[in-house]
Structures are given as C-alpha cells and as structure tokens.
Design a protein around this motif. Structure first.
Motif, PDB file in Angstrom:
ATOM      1  N   ILE A  26     -20.897  -2.180  33.904  1.00 60.30           N
ATOM      2  CA  ILE A  26     -21.504  -3.225  33.066  1.00 60.30           C
ATOM      3  C   ILE A  26     -20.482  -3.880  32.135  1.00 60.30           C
ATOM      4  O   ILE A  26     -19.422  -3.331  31.840  1.00 60.30           O
ATOM      5  CB  ILE A  26     -22.673  -2.646  32.236  1.00 60.30           C
ATOM      6  N   SER A  27     -20.859  -5.070  31.692  1.00 67.32           N
ATOM      7  CA  SER A  27     -20.102  -5.807  30.676  1.00 67.32           C
ATOM      8  C   SER A  27     -21.066  -6.065  29.527  1.00 67.32           C
ATOM      9  O   SER A  27     -22.118  -6.686  29.721  1.00 67.32           O
ATOM     10  CB  SER A  27     -19.585  -7.132  31.233  1.00 67.32           C
ATOM     11  N   LEU A  28     -20.748  -5.572  28.346  1.00 65.31           N
ATOM     12  CA  LEU A  28     -21.631  -5.776  27.204  1.00 65.31           C
ATOM     13  C   LEU A  28     -21.761  -7.253  26.860  1.00 65.31           C
ATOM     14  O   LEU A  28     -22.823  -7.707  26.424  1.00 65.31           O
ATOM     15  CB  LEU A  28     -21.108  -4.995  25.995  1.00 65.31           C
ATOM     16  N   LEU A  29     -20.701  -8.002  27.091  1.00 66.77           N
ATOM     17  CA  LEU A  29     -20.721  -9.428  26.776  1.00 66.77           C
ATOM     18  C   LEU A  29     -21.575 -10.216  27.759  1.00 66.77           C
ATOM     19  O   LEU A  29     -22.354 -11.093  27.371  1.00 66.77           O
ATOM     20  CB  LEU A  29     -19.290  -9.975  26.770  1.00 66.77           C
ATOM     21  N   LYS A  30     -21.498  -9.880  29.049  1.00 66.00           N
ATOM     22  CA  LYS A  30     -22.191 -10.652  30.080  1.00 66.00           C
ATOM     23  C   LYS A  30     -23.594 -10.130  30.403  1.00 66.00           C
ATOM     24  O   LYS A  30     -24.494 -10.897  30.708  1.00 66.00           O
ATOM     25  CB  LYS A  30     -21.358 -10.666  31.365  1.00 66.00           C
TER      26      LYS A  30
END
Length: 305
Positions: A26-30
């Motif tokens: 996962i990407s916290l930003l996306k």
C-alpha cells in the motif's frame, strides 16, 4: 441497526475500504486519506451514533466476560498528536473499566532489553474475557527502530554487531516473527484489531501549535515529538512497509482518517462493534438444576421478615 439497513451496509463497506488487504503493498498517500469528506455522516450524527454504539458495545463486553473464551487486543499506532489518548478516553468510556486493560510502551528498560523484544508485550496481553489496548505496541520495534536502527544494538542480538547488519533481510525476518506471534494468539482465542491513525503532516503541525499556545496543553507537548517530525518521510515509509507485511486475515490493520477526531472515533468504535457481533456471543446457558436452586433461594429471600 438491522443488517439490512442500507446506511449500515454502506458504512460497513466504507470500513472495509480502510482495511489493509493481506499481501497488498500500500501507499498511504495514494490508497488512504487522512481527512474525511463529510459526505457519509455529519459530526452531529456521528457523535450520536457513537454514543448509541458504545451502549451496545458495553452489552457485548459483558457477554465477552461471561463467555470467557475470547480476549480482544486493540492495537493503536500513530504519529504524535494523532489522537490515540482521545480514542481511549472517548470510545472506551462506556465500557466496564474492570474488563479493560490499557498498556502504554515507552523506551524499553534494561530488564526488557535482556529479553526478546516481544516479551514485555506478551506480559501485557489481556486475559480471557478482557479487552486489552496497546497504546503504541510491539510495532514500535519496526518503527522507531527502523528510523533509528542504532536502537537495535541495545537488544544485544547474536547476529547484529553493527548497524550494517540491520538490513532488509533483518526487517523481513522481524515481520515474520510478529506475524507468527499474532497467529498463535489468534488461534488461541485472541481477537486482534490493529488501527493506524492516519493524521496528515499539516494537521499534526496545527495540533502541535495548539499545545504550545494553550498553557493548559503545554504538558502534552514534547520537544522530542518535534524532533521526530523531522523524520516524517522515513516514518511514513516504515508504516507503509509494516502495514503491507503484517496485515493478515487473523490480525488486520485498519488505516483510519485522523484529521477529524470525531470521525476517527466513530470508525474505530464501529469496527470493534461489528467484529464483536461476528463472535455471536451470548450469556452462558443455565441448567434446569441451577434454575431450580435459584427459585429456592428466591423463595427463601421472599419469606424473610
């Protein structure tokens, strides 16, 4: 609310979107938002729903204690000022305090460093029938130590003589150790729910300034917190990796938007309530022999002058 309630179904679907799927990077930003768009529920509605939900959760807690087969471990992780203490105060306020055990983990002591890093956390686990809350947790051992790997040297590990030995393989091995530990707990009756309170850097700055400007909140502010803020990007990278590596079906991570505290509390309370519901807990059945004895005692009491 009934299971067929459209609003409940929509909210459950939203909560599922906050869950980190096992094996997914996962990407916290996306992939996740720190703020809430206010489209699903208003603050007034949310506060009311949370109050009602906590009343229902208190009943389920009572059944958990009476059932005495499961324990519940709630893990809270976040950057500073994300609202962990407020979560504990507000969401857990409706529960019976004798059945809730809160543990906060600071810098490990010399005794704790003389044991494996999970030892002090194992000692704090809830008993059957109890709810345990880890305010910070065993995940500090792949967060703070990830940003400051020199801390690992204090553990005096046999295969680590310098920071150079703390490589990618070291962290992958530690994630597997945590997963094995949590799986063992889950297989023995511990329901594990892990929450990352996802606060934005701008919101953290705002809350830091509030603590500095308000004399009654000065005690909440630590200069060390501000120093750690300088490593924000490293912490975000560490969180992304651990969330991806350690969210499992038996011990899932939920990434809760934390810029609106009331909404964070609502989401966390709802996840806990729905997970409790899945257990299908009920009060222990009383045999006819026990009922007859109770009736006899009742008659004795009523016959007293």
């Amino acid at each position: 609310m009934a299971n067929k309630n459209p609003r409940r179904k929509a909210f459950m679907k939203y909560l599922d979107s906050l869950r980190v799927k096992e094996g997914k990077k996962i990407s916290l930003l996306k992939d996740f938002h720190a703020d809430y768009d206010h489209k699903m529920v208003t603050k007034v509605e949310g506060v009311k729903i949370l109050e009602e939900g906590m009343s229902n959760l208190a009943v389920l807690q009572d059944k958990l204690y009476a059932h005495n087969q499961y324990s519940v471990l709630i893990v809270l992780q976040a950057m500073d000022a994300a609202g962990k203490d407020g979560i504990i105060k507000h969401v857990m306020s409706g529960l019976n305090p004798t059945g809730v055990k809160v543990s906060s983990f600071k810098t490990p002591s010399k005794e704790e460093l003389d044991h494996d890093y999970l030892w002090r956390h194992a000692k704090a686990l809830p008993s059957r029938g109890e709810i345990g809350i880890f305010n910070r947790s065993h995940y500090e051992n792949v967060l703070v130590t990830r940003v400051h790997p020199e801390c690992i040297l204090s553990e005096n590990l046999p295969d680590v003589s310098s920071v150079k030995d703390i490589n990618k393989s070291f962290w992958e091995k530690r994630y597997k150790q945590i997963n094995r530990w949590e799986k063992n707990l889950a297989e023995n009756g511990t329901i594990i729910l892990k929450f990352f309170l996802h606060v934005s850097k701008d919101e953290q700055k705002k809350r830091f300034l509030e603590r500095i400007n308000d004399k009654e909140k000065n005690w909440k502010f630590s200069v060390a917190d501000a120093q750690e803020r300088k490593h924000w990007d490293k912490y975000m990278a560490a969180y992304e990796e651990l969330l991806s590596a350690t969210s499992t079906d038996y011990a899932p991570w939920y990434v809760l938007p934390a810029d609106d505290k009331w909404f964070t509390r609502l989401c966390l309370g709802a996840v806990i309530f729905f997970e409790f519901e899945k257990l299908g807990l009920s009060y222990p059945a009383v045999s006819q022999e026990q009922l007859d004895k109770l009736e006899a005692v009742k008659k004795e009491l009523l016959s007293e002058k």
